[in-house]
Write a protein that holds these residues in place. Structure first.
Motif, mmCIF file in Angstrom:
data_model
loop_
_atom_site.group_PDB
_atom_site.id
_atom_site.type_symbol
_atom_site.label_atom_id
_atom_site.label_comp_id
_atom_site.label_asym_id
_atom_site.label_seq_id
_atom_site.Cartn_x
_atom_site.Cartn_y
_atom_site.Cartn_z
ATOM 1 N N TYR A 99 0.940 -1.887 -0.091
ATOM 2 C CA TYR A 99 -0.055 0.290 -0.720
ATOM 3 C C TYR A 99 0.698 1.669 0.029
ATOM 4 O O TYR A 99 1.508 1.195 0.552
ATOM 5 C CB TYR A 99 -0.957 -0.016 1.013
ATOM 6 C CG TYR A 99 -1.602 -1.220 1.229
ATOM 7 C CD1 TYR A 99 -3.163 -1.300 0.701
ATOM 8 C CD2 TYR A 99 -1.688 -2.656 1.674
ATOM 9 C CE1 TYR A 99 -4.335 -2.113 0.905
ATOM 10 C CE2 TYR A 99 -2.483 -3.365 1.952
ATOM 11 C CZ TYR A 99 -3.449 -2.822 1.315
ATOM 12 O OH TYR A 99 -4.325 -4.197 0.932
ATOM 13 N N VAL A 100 0.110 2.430 -0.752
ATOM 14 C CA VAL A 100 1.220 3.503 -0.246
ATOM 15 C C VAL A 100 1.567 4.280 1.188
ATOM 16 O O VAL A 100 0.641 3.524 1.684
ATOM 17 C CB VAL A 100 0.453 4.763 -1.219
ATOM 18 C CG1 VAL A 100 1.160 5.956 -0.549
ATOM 19 C CG2 VAL A 100 -0.240 4.553 -2.777
ATOM 20 N N ASP A 101 2.643 3.998 1.064
ATOM 21 C CA ASP A 101 2.853 4.274 2.089
ATOM 22 C C ASP A 101 2.590 5.532 3.117
ATOM 23 O O ASP A 101 1.810 5.412 4.823
ATOM 24 C CB ASP A 101 4.747 4.502 2.728
ATOM 25 C CG ASP A 101 5.746 3.557 2.115
ATOM 26 O OD1 ASP A 101 5.219 2.772 2.100
ATOM 27 O OD2 ASP A 101 6.514 3.623 1.726
ATOM 28 N N GLY A 102 2.234 6.767 2.357
ATOM 29 C CA GLY A 102 1.566 7.820 3.294
ATOM 30 C C GLY A 102 -0.404 7.023 3.802
ATOM 31 O O GLY A 102 -0.518 7.531 4.734
ATOM 32 N N TYR A 103 -0.978 5.806 3.137
ATOM 33 C CA TYR A 103 -1.643 5.798 3.686
ATOM 34 C C TYR A 103 -2.050 5.153 4.157
ATOM 35 O O TYR A 103 -2.793 5.076 5.705
ATOM 36 C CB TYR A 103 -2.539 5.475 1.596
ATOM 37 C CG TYR A 103 -2.400 5.979 0.832
ATOM 38 C CD1 TYR A 103 -2.487 7.322 0.857
ATOM 39 C CD2 TYR A 103 -3.617 5.558 -0.195
ATOM 40 C CE1 TYR A 103 -2.902 8.208 -0.045
ATOM 41 C CE2 TYR A 103 -2.840 6.238 -1.838
ATOM 42 C CZ TYR A 103 -2.808 7.413 -1.823
ATOM 43 O OH TYR A 103 -3.026 8.425 -2.535
ATOM 44 N N ILE A 104 -1.058 4.244 5.045
ATOM 45 C CA ILE A 104 -1.165 3.371 6.252
ATOM 46 C C ILE A 104 -0.486 4.155 7.178
ATOM 47 O O ILE A 104 -0.764 4.049 8.061
ATOM 48 C CB ILE A 104 0.299 2.045 5.563
ATOM 49 C CG1 ILE A 104 -0.528 1.398 4.777
ATOM 50 C CG2 ILE A 104 0.458 1.439 7.122
ATOM 51 C CD1 ILE A 104 -1.779 0.797 4.827
ATOM 52 N N GLU A 105 0.457 4.995 7.294
ATOM 53 C CA GLU A 105 1.107 6.169 8.019
ATOM 54 C C GLU A 105 -0.120 6.902 8.559
ATOM 55 O O GLU A 105 -0.886 6.961 10.075
ATOM 56 C CB GLU A 105 1.544 7.086 7.558
ATOM 57 C CG GLU A 105 2.274 8.206 8.393
ATOM 58 C CD GLU A 105 3.169 7.274 10.280
ATOM 59 O OE1 GLU A 105 2.568 8.279 10.921
ATOM 60 O OE2 GLU A 105 3.523 5.814 10.156
ATOM 61 N N GLU A 106 -1.209 7.534 7.470
ATOM 62 C CA GLU A 106 -2.699 7.754 8.466
ATOM 63 C C GLU A 106 -3.377 7.369 9.285
ATOM 64 O O GLU A 106 -3.729 8.324 10.375
ATOM 65 C CB GLU A 106 -3.392 8.965 6.943
ATOM 66 C CG GLU A 106 -4.404 9.265 7.198
ATOM 67 C CD GLU A 106 -5.504 9.251 6.368
ATOM 68 O OE1 GLU A 106 -6.243 10.205 6.436
ATOM 69 O OE2 GLU A 106 -4.731 9.767 5.276
ATOM 70 N N GLY A 107 -3.555 6.322 9.179
ATOM 71 C CA GLY A 107 -4.368 5.292 10.254
ATOM 72 C C GLY A 107 -3.437 4.530 11.068
ATOM 73 O O GLY A 107 -4.244 3.898 11.625
ATOM 74 N N MET A 108 -2.948 5.269 11.580
ATOM 75 C CA MET A 108 -1.863 4.351 12.729
ATOM 76 C C MET A 108 -1.852 5.458 13.856
ATOM 77 O O MET A 108 -1.714 6.698 13.659
ATOM 78 C CB MET A 108 -0.252 4.428 11.965
ATOM 79 C CG MET A 108 0.622 4.193 10.893
ATOM 80 S SD MET A 108 -0.252 1.645 11.590
ATOM 81 C CE MET A 108 0.938 1.694 12.622
ATOM 82 N N PHE A 109 -2.713 4.512 14.954
ATOM 83 C CA PHE A 109 -2.368 5.803 15.831
ATOM 84 C C PHE A 109 -2.158 4.337 16.742
ATOM 85 O O PHE A 109 -1.653 3.738 17.505
ATOM 86 C CB PHE A 109 -3.829 5.285 16.500
ATOM 87 C CG PHE A 109 -5.193 6.667 15.886
ATOM 88 C CD1 PHE A 109 -4.807 6.915 14.033
ATOM 89 C CD2 PHE A 109 -6.519 5.787 16.159
ATOM 90 C CE1 PHE A 109 -5.608 7.703 13.576
ATOM 91 C CE2 PHE A 109 -7.225 6.496 15.266
ATOM 92 C CZ PHE A 109 -6.754 7.832 14.736
ATOM 93 N N HIS A 110 -0.288 5.173 18.015
ATOM 94 C CA HIS A 110 0.119 4.898 18.342
ATOM 95 C C HIS A 110 0.857 3.194 17.949
ATOM 96 O O HIS A 110 0.277 2.808 18.960
ATOM 97 C CB HIS A 110 -1.126 4.686 20.199
ATOM 98 C CG HIS A 110 -1.379 5.820 20.688
ATOM 99 N ND1 HIS A 110 -1.167 6.889 20.194
ATOM 100 C CD2 HIS A 110 -2.562 5.486 20.795
ATOM 101 C CE1 HIS A 110 -1.610 7.985 20.550
ATOM 102 N NE2 HIS A 110 -3.234 7.322 20.517
ATOM 103 N N ASP A 111 0.974 3.211 17.336
ATOM 104 C CA ASP A 111 1.521 2.106 16.426
ATOM 105 C C ASP A 111 0.870 0.441 16.284
ATOM 106 O O ASP A 111 1.246 -0.444 16.044
ATOM 107 C CB ASP A 111 2.911 1.490 16.870
ATOM 108 C CG ASP A 111 4.250 0.339 16.314
ATOM 109 O OD1 ASP A 111 3.773 1.183 15.240
ATOM 110 O OD2 ASP A 111 4.463 -0.391 16.980
ATOM 111 N N ALA A 112 -0.456 1.668 16.709
ATOM 112 C CA ALA A 112 -1.836 0.409 15.708
ATOM 113 C C ALA A 112 -1.812 1.427 14.496
ATOM 114 O O ALA A 112 -2.759 1.711 14.360
ATOM 115 C CB ALA A 112 -2.607 0.424 17.130
#
Length: 473
Positions: free
Chosen positions: A129-142
């Motif tokens: 997946y596009v890195d930024g899209y996954i990063e946006e959905g990360m809350f406290h490493d989850a």
């Protein structure tokens, strides 16, 4: 030899354990996964068709039935989710999956109702997946928000009127690649149209923009500042750097009060249709609303051609672009419902399905391989030249620029509303006052001097900074 055999047996056992993962799904006793979304029109039609396809194929094979409930808009959906999460009287049960922006997901997560999806994906799967899209959905490493369709910003231009202007003034499309060049071109266009009549100060605006919050957030990021940073504990810190904000002011407020920019309709595509402006920056997902003609009055109109460009960036800034669009949130529940939810999301974001949904609905697919124009063309037939330009430009933006969005935090929605209105309202209010003064025959230099000065900026900055600080805490 015995030691070697023992080691080999242990390795085999570990490999077996690593390869096996118990499934809680049963085709003979399917689970119903309740999914809430806010899709309408073509987007809803495409989504429902894919859900039907899933239910009759993979869902039937594994024992998953996805049941969709639609809401009128994202705000209605968000309110319904929060009512359900807080067990408000008369509310429905919390769904297994719901579409959400980060702020709603953050509030539901604070209640302990959002499932971490990270354990359900391998590192290899997530890397697709596009890195930024996954990063946006990360809350406290989850991983709490899963990307399904995204958009960015593009610039669209009425080339029919631009070409007339360029022929006389020598203006070039290349000048619009930077915000500085855009502002210089807008000034030139105002002066060009002002000379068409004997009436002074009646030139036309060149440009407008949707989503002012994006201009501030991405503009600051290009200039080296995150408007908010969120610590691991969830505490947000505001960075409203005065020098950087002054640059944002200079390249929006100043051209706006001089009449080079304009925003009157609900969206800037409305302003293009009415001839108020000939270019704007807006979401790639809204590109289909660009008008085919300019309406001069009740009896007169003329057709226009369109050109799509990447959104301009600050000349000396970093190449950041906005990423936007809701994702899907899986709520906590029994193993079978969570597994069924994840299986659907994995299937839905496979290349063929995701490209079809994204292009049908005006959005962009979420995997790296799918964000290639060649892959998109192989998967779906793109009917119009305009959509080809929109998709190509949007894909180029995703692949060539750094994508950015703010992290979720307490009062995030309120913060965005303040950013949306603070500079826009100030510019619009002052422009109306200035226009009245000019219409009354006051000297233009003295009129503009009352507003285009450091003191005016300073007063606005201090007021805005305090409002933002009160929101962030």
């Amino acid at each position: 030899m015995k030691k070697i055999m023992k080691v080999l047996c242990c390795v085999a056992l570990l490999m077996c354990i690593g390869c096996s993962s118990k499934s809680y799904l049963d085709p003979d006793n399917p689970v119903t996964v309740k999914l809430w979304n806010y899709y309408t029109g073509k987007q809803l039609e495409s989504f429902n068709a894919l859900v039907s396809q899933f239910n009759t194929t993979v869902g039937k094979e594994k024992g998953i039935i996805v049941e969709v409930t639609g809401f009128g808009n994202v705000n209605e959906l968000g309110e319904s989710v929060l009512d359900a999460a807080n067990k408000k009287v008369g509310s429905k049960e919390v769904p297994n999956i719901f579409a959400a922006y980060a702020d709603t997901a953050y509030q539901v997560d604070a209640l302990g109702l959002v499932q971490d999806l990270k354990p359900y994906f391998t590192d290899k799967e997530l890397s697709a997946y596009v890195d930024g899209y996954i990063e946006e959905g990360m809350f406290h490493d989850a991983l709490k928000i899963f990307p399904t369709a995204k958009s960015t910003e593009i610039m669209m231009i009425n080339m029919t009127d631009f070409n007339k202007f360029a022929k006389v003034t020598g203006a070039k499309l290349e000048d619009l690649s930077t915000i500085e060049g855009l502002c210089a071109t807008a000034k030139k266009y105002y002066e060009y149209t002002d000379q068409m009549t004997p009436t002074p100060n009646d030139g036309k605006a060149f440009f407008g923009r949707d989503a002012m919050a994006n201009y501030i957030v991405i503009g600051l990021k290009q200039l080296g500042h995150d408007i908010i940073t969120v610590s691991d504990s969830g505490k947000a810190t505001l960075d409203f750097d005065k020098d950087a904000v002054k640059k944002l002011w200079d390249y929006y407020y100043t051209p706006y009060i001089h009449g080079y920019f304009k925003a009157e309709g609900r969206f800037r595509s409305d302003d293009v249709k009415l001839g108020n402006i000939i270019s704007f920056v807006g979401s790639s997902s809204g590109a289909t609303f660009f008008p085919e003609q300019v309406i001069v009055d009740d009896e007169n109109s003329y057709p226009i051609d369109v050109k799509v460009l990447e959104a301009p960036t600050f000349k000396d800034g970093e190449a950041y672009a906005v990423q936007q669009g809701a994702g899907m949130v899986v709520t906590t529940g029994d193993e079978a419902h969570v597994e069924g939810s994840v299986e659907f999301l994995k299937w839905f974001t496979q290349q063929e399905q995701n490209i079809k949904f994204s292009i049908d609905s005006g959005y962009l697919p979420v995997t790296k391989d799918a964000n290639q124009f060649s892959a998109i063309e192989k998967t779906v037939k793109i009917e119009s030249n305009l959509m080809k330009e929109v998709i190509q430009t949007s894909v180029d933006t995703v692949n060539n620029k750094k994508l950015y969005t703010t992290k979720a935090c307490d009062n995030g929605a309120t913060l965005r509303t303040q950013l949306e209105n603070c500079l826009k309202d100030k510019a619009e209010t002052d422009r109306k006052t200035i226009q009245k003064s000019l219409d009354n025959g006051q000297d233009s230099n003295s009129v503009f001097a009352q507003y285009d000065n450091q003191d005016n900026f300073e007063n606005w900055y201090q007021e805005t900074y305090k409002a933002l600080k009160d929101i962030v805490g």
